[in-house]
Design a protein around this motif. Structure first.
Motif, PDB file in Angstrom:
ATOM      1  N   GLY A  12      -4.891  -6.401  18.113  1.00  0.00           N
ATOM      2  CA  GLY A  12      -4.406  -5.660  19.272  1.00  0.00           C
ATOM      3  C   GLY A  12      -3.560  -4.450  18.941  1.00  0.00           C
ATOM      4  O   GLY A  12      -2.982  -3.840  19.848  1.00  0.00           O
ATOM      5  N   GLY A  13      -3.494  -4.075  17.668  1.00  0.00           N
ATOM      6  CA  GLY A  13      -2.688  -2.924  17.260  1.00  0.00           C
ATOM      7  C   GLY A  13      -3.493  -1.636  17.275  1.00  0.00           C
ATOM      8  O   GLY A  13      -3.766  -1.055  16.216  1.00  0.00           O
ATOM      9  N   LEU A  21      -7.530   5.225  10.750  1.00  0.00           N
ATOM     10  CA  LEU A  21      -8.812   5.938  10.740  1.00  0.00           C
ATOM     11  C   LEU A  21      -8.602   7.412  10.441  1.00  0.00           C
ATOM     12  O   LEU A  21      -9.388   8.040   9.710  1.00  0.00           O
ATOM     13  CB  LEU A  21      -9.520   5.767  12.087  1.00  0.00           C
ATOM     14  N   GLN A  22      -7.532   7.952  10.975  1.00  0.00           N
ATOM     15  CA  GLN A  22      -7.205   9.354  10.718  1.00  0.00           C
ATOM     16  C   GLN A  22      -6.759   9.549   9.274  1.00  0.00           C
ATOM     17  O   GLN A  22      -7.158  10.506   8.606  1.00  0.00           O
ATOM     18  CB  GLN A  22      -6.118   9.832  11.675  1.00  0.00           C
ATOM     19  N   LYS A  23      -5.934   8.634   8.762  1.00  0.00           N
ATOM     20  CA  LYS A  23      -5.454   8.749   7.389  1.00  0.00           C
ATOM     21  C   LYS A  23      -6.609   8.678   6.388  1.00  0.00           C
ATOM     22  O   LYS A  23      -6.587   9.354   5.357  1.00  0.00           O
ATOM     23  CB  LYS A  23      -4.445   7.643   7.092  1.00  0.00           C
ATOM     24  N   ALA A  24      -7.602   7.847   6.681  1.00  0.00           N
ATOM     25  CA  ALA A  24      -8.750   7.709   5.791  1.00  0.00           C
ATOM     26  C   ALA A  24      -9.767   8.824   5.985  1.00  0.00           C
ATOM     27  O   ALA A  24     -10.776   8.864   5.267  1.00  0.00           O
ATOM     28  CB  ALA A  24      -9.419   6.357   6.015  1.00  0.00           C
ATOM     29  N   GLY A 208      -1.487  -8.188   7.075  1.00  0.00           N
ATOM     30  CA  GLY A 208      -0.431  -8.660   7.972  1.00  0.00           C
ATOM     31  C   GLY A 208      -0.142  -7.790   9.172  1.00  0.00           C
ATOM     32  O   GLY A 208       0.991  -7.769   9.666  1.00  0.00           O
ATOM     33  N   ALA A 209      -1.150  -7.086   9.677  1.00  0.00           N
ATOM     34  CA  ALA A 209      -0.935  -6.236  10.852  1.00  0.00           C
ATOM     35  C   ALA A 209      -0.534  -7.038  12.079  1.00  0.00           C
ATOM     36  O   ALA A 209       0.061  -6.500  13.006  1.00  0.00           O
ATOM     37  CB  ALA A 209      -2.186  -5.414  11.147  1.00  0.00           C
ATOM     38  N   ALA A 210      -0.856  -8.314  12.099  1.00  0.00           N
ATOM     39  CA  ALA A 210      -0.465  -9.155  13.236  1.00  0.00           C
ATOM     40  C   ALA A 210       1.023  -9.451  13.222  1.00  0.00           C
ATOM     41  O   ALA A 210       1.597  -9.803  14.255  1.00  0.00           O
ATOM     42  CB  ALA A 210      -1.234 -10.469  13.208  1.00  0.00           C
ATOM     43  N   PHE A 211       1.631  -9.310  12.064  1.00  0.00           N
ATOM     44  CA  PHE A 211       3.021  -9.727  11.899  1.00  0.00           C
ATOM     45  C   PHE A 211       3.898  -8.513  11.567  1.00  0.00           C
ATOM     46  O   PHE A 211       4.202  -7.731  12.437  1.00  0.00           O
ATOM     47  CB  PHE A 211       3.104 -10.791  10.798  1.00  0.00           C
ATOM     48  N   THR A 212       4.278  -8.367  10.327  1.00  0.00           N
ATOM     49  CA  THR A 212       5.204  -7.299   9.934  1.00  0.00           C
ATOM     50  C   THR A 212       4.565  -6.261   9.024  1.00  0.00           C
ATOM     51  O   THR A 212       5.227  -5.320   8.608  1.00  0.00           O
ATOM     52  CB  THR A 212       6.406  -7.900   9.192  1.00  0.00           C
ATOM     53  N   GLY A 213       3.282  -6.430   8.694  1.00  0.00           N
ATOM     54  CA  GLY A 213       2.633  -5.537   7.752  1.00  0.00           C
ATOM     55  C   GLY A 213       1.864  -4.408   8.405  1.00  0.00           C
ATOM     56  O   GLY A 213       1.875  -4.240   9.625  1.00  0.00           O
ATOM     57  N   PRO A 214       1.145  -3.630   7.590  1.00  0.00           N
ATOM     58  CA  PRO A 214       0.318  -2.537   8.090  1.00  0.00           C
ATOM     59  C   PRO A 214      -1.135  -2.968   8.265  1.00  0.00           C
ATOM     60  O   PRO A 214      -1.529  -4.048   7.833  1.00  0.00           O
ATOM     61  CB  PRO A 214       0.421  -1.506   6.957  1.00  0.00           C
ATOM     62  N   ASP A 229       1.284   2.739   9.476  1.00  0.00           N
ATOM     63  CA  ASP A 229       2.682   2.325   9.455  1.00  0.00           C
ATOM     64  C   ASP A 229       2.740   0.828   9.700  1.00  0.00           C
ATOM     65  O   ASP A 229       1.791   0.230  10.235  1.00  0.00           O
ATOM     66  CB  ASP A 229       3.470   3.047  10.547  1.00  0.00           C
ATOM     67  N   PHE A 230       3.838   0.211   9.338  1.00  0.00           N
ATOM     68  CA  PHE A 230       4.009  -1.199   9.640  1.00  0.00           C
ATOM     69  C   PHE A 230       4.008  -1.363  11.161  1.00  0.00           C
ATOM     70  O   PHE A 230       4.612  -0.580  11.885  1.00  0.00           O
ATOM     71  CB  PHE A 230       5.301  -1.720   9.039  1.00  0.00           C
ATOM     72  N   LEU A 231       3.318  -2.387  11.624  1.00  0.00           N
ATOM     73  CA  LEU A 231       3.085  -2.525  13.071  1.00  0.00           C
ATOM     74  C   LEU A 231       4.366  -2.611  13.902  1.00  0.00           C
ATOM     75  O   LEU A 231       4.421  -2.041  15.003  1.00  0.00           O
ATOM     76  CB  LEU A 231       2.176  -3.719  13.337  1.00  0.00           C
TER      77      LEU A 231
END
Length: 244
Positions: A12-13, A21-24, A208-214, A229-231
């Motif tokens: 959901g992020g 997608l932009q960074k890549a 870990g985008a669901a939690f504290t990661g990117p 960025d971290f979510l």
């Protein structure tokens, strides 16, 4: 040059997805392989699915089904909401569908129904949300739920003795079946790591985008990766999935 890019669990992020997608510098020539769990966590699950449906009209996309996608698919089909799902990000997903018409919800249901349980490309690389247990491969898997829930494949690959080579009789048969295996499902932040992890020929892209990661995108040929960025920085007023 056409690239094959694999994307980890989004949960959901949508802001993170658009950013990475932009960074890549993703172009319409790139093939995008999403490892599942598009929903449950941050506040934009329905919006993420809507974005992915439109994205697939513009360029090659392969969508793998995750366990959270299966939960949401069931809810969209029947209206029944499992307590376990609601507790693990489903409530946020349900709220994100406020204002979506029945026609839009049906379109999202069709999206989930059409997601693949796994994908094998021309280079014999397997893309699957979680794992499989059959020594004969996912085609022979007895419990299809393992595709979205299994952690034993990753745990085995992560703890393998690095001295055991792939041509050894001791090397696990599951890992010999494919040149490489790409998974999500088990967040690397559980190991205090926020970049993709490798165990043998298995690559874990769930950072870990669901939690504290990117959120992470990885080029499967070069292993170069890009991260959002971290979510929590993108959704400062939300908690995300603070439960496993």
């Amino acid at each position: 040059m056409k690239r094959t890019l694999v994307i980890g669990d989004i949960h959901g992020g949508l802001k993170a997805l658009e950013q990475v997608l932009q960074k890549a510098a993703v172009t319409k020539d790139d093939c995008l392989i999403f490892l599942g769990d598009y929903v449950d966590g941050w506040s934009e699950s329905a919006q993420t699915v809507a974005f992915l449906i439109e994205l697939a009209k513009e360029q090659p996309c392969i969508f793998i089904k995750g366990n959270h996608d299966a939960w949401t698919e069931g809810w969209l089909r029947t209206g029944a909401a499992e307590n376990r799902w609601l507790f693990n990000g489903g409530e946020e997903t349900r709220q994100s569908y406020d204002g979506f018409s029945e026609e839009e919800r049906l379109r999202h249901l069709q999206f989930f129904e059409q997601t693949k349980m796994f994908h094998v490309d021309e280079q014999n690389r397997l893309f699957i949300h979680a794992g499989f247990t059959s020594m004969h491969g996912p085609e022979q898997e007895f419990y299809s739920t393992n595709f979205t829930w299994d952690r034993t494949l990753w745990e085995m690959a992560l703890t393998m003795d690095k001295r055991i080579q792939k041509d050894s009789l001791l090397f696990p048969k599951r890992l010999k079946l494919f040149s490489e295996i790409y998974i999500g499902h088990t967040p690397t932040v559980a190991y205090n790591i926020t970049v993709p992890m490798q165990g043998c020929n298995v690559w874990n892209i769930d950072t870990g985008a669901a939690f504290t990661g990117p959120l992470t995108i990885l080029d499967v040929d070069t292993k170069q990766f890009w991260q959002s960025d971290f979510l929590p920085e993108l959704y400062p007023n939300e908690k995300g999935r603070n439960r496993d």
